[in-house]
Design an enzyme around this catalytic site. Structure first.
Site, short mmCIF file in Angstrom:
data_model
loop_
_atom_site.label_atom_id
_atom_site.label_comp_id
_atom_site.label_asym_id
_atom_site.label_seq_id
_atom_site.Cartn_x
_atom_site.Cartn_y
_atom_site.Cartn_z
N GLU A 409 0.82 -1.22 0.00
CA GLU A 409 0.00 0.00 0.00
C GLU A 409 0.85 1.27 0.00
O GLU A 409 0.51 2.25 -0.67
CB GLU A 409 -0.96 -0.02 1.21
CG GLU A 409 -2.13 -1.00 1.08
CD GLU A 409 -1.73 -2.46 1.25
OE1 GLU A 409 -0.58 -2.72 1.65
OE2 GLU A 409 -2.56 -3.34 0.98
N GLN A 431 -7.83 -2.48 -0.91
CA GLN A 431 -8.74 -3.63 -0.97
C GLN A 431 -9.78 -3.51 0.16
O GLN A 431 -10.96 -3.74 -0.05
CB GLN A 431 -7.93 -4.91 -0.83
CG GLN A 431 -8.64 -6.10 -1.41
CD GLN A 431 -7.66 -7.19 -1.82
OE1 GLN A 431 -6.98 -7.76 -0.98
NE2 GLN A 431 -7.59 -7.46 -3.11
N PHE A 432 -9.32 -3.11 1.32
CA PHE A 432 -10.19 -2.75 2.44
C PHE A 432 -9.57 -1.50 3.06
O PHE A 432 -8.35 -1.39 3.12
CB PHE A 432 -10.25 -3.88 3.47
CG PHE A 432 -11.02 -5.08 2.98
CD1 PHE A 432 -12.38 -5.22 3.23
CD2 PHE A 432 -10.38 -6.06 2.24
CE1 PHE A 432 -13.09 -6.32 2.75
CE2 PHE A 432 -11.09 -7.16 1.76
CZ PHE A 432 -12.44 -7.29 2.01
N ASP A 434 -9.13 -0.71 5.91
CA ASP A 434 -8.24 -1.07 7.02
C ASP A 434 -6.77 -1.10 6.56
O ASP A 434 -5.86 -0.82 7.33
CB ASP A 434 -8.59 -2.46 7.56
CG ASP A 434 -10.07 -2.62 7.80
OD1 ASP A 434 -10.48 -2.72 8.97
OD2 ASP A 434 -10.85 -2.64 6.82
N PHE A 435 -6.56 -1.49 5.30
CA PHE A 435 -5.19 -1.68 4.83
C PHE A 435 -4.49 -0.36 4.49
O PHE A 435 -3.29 -0.34 4.21
CB PHE A 435 -5.15 -2.63 3.63
CG PHE A 435 -5.78 -3.98 3.92
CD1 PHE A 435 -5.77 -4.47 5.21
CD2 PHE A 435 -6.38 -4.73 2.93
CE1 PHE A 435 -6.35 -5.70 5.51
CE2 PHE A 435 -6.97 -5.96 3.22
CZ PHE A 435 -6.95 -6.45 4.52
N HIS A 476 -11.25 -6.02 8.84
CA HIS A 476 -11.96 -5.82 7.57
C HIS A 476 -13.26 -5.07 7.81
O HIS A 476 -14.20 -5.20 7.04
CB HIS A 476 -12.29 -7.17 6.91
CG HIS A 476 -11.10 -7.89 6.37
ND1 HIS A 476 -10.22 -8.56 7.16
CD2 HIS A 476 -10.64 -8.04 5.10
CE1 HIS A 476 -9.27 -9.11 6.42
NE2 HIS A 476 -9.49 -8.81 5.16
#
Ligand SMILES: Cc1ncc(C[n+]2csc(CCOP(=O)(O)OP(=O)(O)O)c2C)c(N)n1
Length: 670
Positions: A409, A431-432, A434-435, A476
């Site tokens: 990321e 992707q989420f 959170d990442f 997630h």
């Protein structure tokens, strides 16, 4: 630590130019002498308190000078804090450098950032942020833009050996290799990272050996030997322009002074200092030029006097410059690049589509509209992304513009920054959401601050599939907008409906500034709406009043809006204003005040756990601006102060929907 090299009696370095005439050799000498003489002057000014900090590159000049001389003028260089030779090599007028170091207006950051922390499009230099590593990934973005435009240019980026321990280094080299980007990664191995010797920094003999692990070419170069640096880099650069690929170079050198001037070199053994002093890049080269009759002592002396005179004249000019006068409006206006919002309405037919379809449509139509737009993310190409938002995009726009990325990321946020430096637009799909934690540094420190620092915009949208209620557990399910709303320089959008999602995403992409675009996963397939089929935009910073009532103001955004609607559906007697914020940064404060002043009671619902969230700031703004209109304390409702749990009963308890219902009733009864 010591390198194997031939030594003659009077020279610790041996110079064997294969392809350089006398003029070129003299040019290299003078290009090294200039930063050396500037530094000697700066050390005096530092002692006099006229500049604040200094990171010395004395003894390392051959690297910056050799690399810069081997680059074409319009090729970008991303230097570090000891690379004065890059700045002088690009012929930046010295007074501008001196003004920069004194925090004056003729510098490059209007006094907002110090020393070498600046970039300039005029001289194709992209300066560092303190965090060191992000430079490497930004170089990838610039190189990607060159490659996509088939410009046959390379990009050079520097790091110290200490900086190679950062994850950014690994991510950048990996991305560059997977994408075969023409980047020259230049490691200056000068023996110490602050006080840490190489033996405590990494456990391999040569950092250049790491190239193999990334599937790229690596070379060791004697960093004190200007001829070797210049000739090797020139020949590699020529080849890389024709055959784009990354190359890792490890320049062996030594840091002859303290990490920064004030910190000294006590921890460096004298013996090492003495050995390396013999290899001074300038003294040795001068002796070589004199012994070969390429320059005379007189010419050398004249050159020094010329450079010293230039330094003095420019220093005087910088000293004569008046100090910057602080002006709040100027400061605030420079956070973002000016965005000329164009309201585009759609008169096409509308169709009933899901939230997810609206995001996908916005993205597709923006790709059609902006041929300089690139989308990057994990699994977004043929696979279409984990939520299938980019399904079919590769067929339509090609793999160059719809790019699968490795799992990195930070590296991709940095690459997006680099694309922007070359005038391109990027959408990065987390992707989420959170990442985004793994890409946090470049987002909050690079993208957010770059316009304020040196007037460079970051034309990047980061898509953030977020939110709970889907039984996905602590990593997630987060709704982490508060990580970003508190960082000046970022815009934050958080729509609740398909119509808003499409129009606001289109605007986010048009906006030349960094935007975090939150998409609640639970809404993706559960919320439908009539949405115009063709392209349209919606303005940022405008909340929408979904319900009008007189008893209470309810403020929310994202999934929270739907929870409020459920409650209002059940309790039809509640006569409430419901304000959907839609964008959190900029925040529509006037819409909030207008409603609160009318109803006298307000409750703010956010999905995130309460402390430090935007609800708290809104509550503070209301008490500061609407106090006389309030008939009850401002109420905030959010999730529990725990991570988001997996089990559905636990998650239900964690989320604020039921607490909201109770709090709303309490407030109405107050
Ligand atoms: C992320 C981060 N951690 C720590 C620091 C503090 N710091 C600044 S420069 C430096 C040493 C860097 O060493 P190296 O990369 O070898 O470059 P050199 O200073 O030797 O040229 C350190 C630890 C920082 N600026 N950023």
């Amino acid at each position: 630590m010591l390198m194997q090299m031939r030594m003659s009696q009077d020279q610790a370095l041996s110079f064997q130019p294969t392809n350089l005439d006398h003029e070129e050799l003299k040019h290299l000498y003078s290009a090294m002498l200039k930063p050396r003489l500037i530094e000697e002057k700066m050390l005096i000014l530092l002692r006099q308190g006229k500049i604040s900090k200094w990171f010395s590159g004395i003894g390392q000049e051959a690297i910056a000078v050799g690399v810069t001389s081997a680059m074409q003028e319009d090729e970008y260089i991303l230097p570090m804090h000891r690379n004065l030779g890059v700045f002088t090599g690009r012929n930046i007028p010295l007074y501008r450098l001196f003004s920069q170091w004194q925090g004056k207006a003729a510098g490059f950051t209007k006094g907002r950032d110090r020393s070498f922390h600046f970039g300039t499009q005029e001289f194709k230099i992209v300066g560092m942020i303190s965090h060191l590593g992000p430079q490497l990934g930004v170089a990838n973005g610039i190189a990607l833009a060159h490659k996509l435009k088939n410009e046959k240019k390379i990009t050079a980026v520097f790091t110290g050996e200490g900086g190679t321990s950062e994850g950014d280094f690994h991510e950048a080299l990996n991305v560059a290799s997977v994408w075969q980007l023409p980047v020259l990664f230049c490691i200056e191995n000068n023996g110490y990272g602050l006080s840490t010797p190489v033996s405590e920094q990494f456990n391999c003999e040569h950092l250049a050996d790491r190239a193999k692990g990334y599937g790229m070419e690596g070379h060791i170069i004697d960093g004190n030997n200007i001829v070797e640096v210049f000739e090797k880099v020139s020949s590699l650069a020529r080849d890389m322009r024709q055959n784009p690929r990354p190359v890792l170079l490890e320049f062996k050198t030594f840091r002859m002074r303290g990490h920064e001037e004030a910190s000294g070199t006590k921890y460096v053994p004298n013996e090492l200092m003495e050995q390396w002093a013999k290899k001074d890049p300038i003294d040795n080269f001068r002796r070589y030029l004199l012994s070969e009759g390429i320059i005379t002592s007189e010419e050398d002396e004249n050159l020094r006097q010329e450079i010293k005179a230039e330094i003095d004249t420019h220093l005087q000019k910088a000293s004569d410059e008046p100090p910057i006068e602080a002006d709040e409006t100027t400061e605030l206006n420079d956070i973002f690049e000016y965005f000329d919002y164009k309201d585009i309405t759609s008169d096409s037919k509308s169709e009933n589509i899901r939230f997810i379809d609206a995001v996908s449509q916005g993205l597709r139509q923006s790709m059609e509209r902006h041929d300089n737009l690139v989308i990057m993310g994990q699994d977004i190409a043929e696979y279409g992304g984990v939520f299938k938002i980019t399904e079919g995009f590769v067929e339509e726009f090609g793999r160059e513009r719809v790019r699968n990325t490795p799992i990195c990321e930070s590296g991709i946020a940095e690459a997006a920054m680099g694309l922007s430096i070359k005038g391109m637009k990027a959408v990065v799909e987390m992707q989420f959401s959170d990442f985004a934690a793994s890409g946090f540094n470049p987002i909050v420190n690079y993208l957010a601050k770059v316009h304020y620092r040196w007037n460079q915009n970051a034309d990047v949208v980061i898509r953030m599939p977020c939110g709970g209620g889907v039984g996905a557990g602590p990593f997630h399910s987060q709704t982490n907008e508060a990580w970003f709303t508190k960082t000046p320089g970022l815009k934050v959008i958080y729509p609740a409906f398909p119509y808003d999602a499409k129009g606001l995403l289109n605007t986010a992409i048009n906006d030349p500034n960094p935007v975090l675009f939150f998409e609640h996963k639970a809404l993706y397939r559960s919320v439908r709406q009539q949405v115009p089929s063709s392209y349209y935009t919606l303005p940022l910073g405008q909340a929408v009043l979904l319900r009008e009532g007189k008893d209470v103001t309810i403020i929310s955004y994202g999934a929270g809006v739907h929870w409020v609607l459920d409650v209002l559906e059940e309790y039809t007697k509640i006569d409430a204003d419901l304000l959907d914020l839609r964008t959190l940064q900029p925040l529509d404060k006037e819409a909030i005040y207008k409603s609160v002043r009318r109803t006298g009671k307000v409750i703010i619902l956010q999905e995130d756990s309460l402390f430090g969230g935007i609800a708290s700031d809104i509550a503070a703004l209301i008490s500061e601006n609407c106090f006389e209109f309030l008939d009850a304390p401002v109420k905030r409702v959010g999730s529990l102060e725990t991570p988001v749990p997996f089990n559905s009963e636990l998650e239900k308890q964690y989320l604020p929907k039921e607490r909201f219902e109770a709090a709303l009733k309490d407030l109405l009864a107050y």
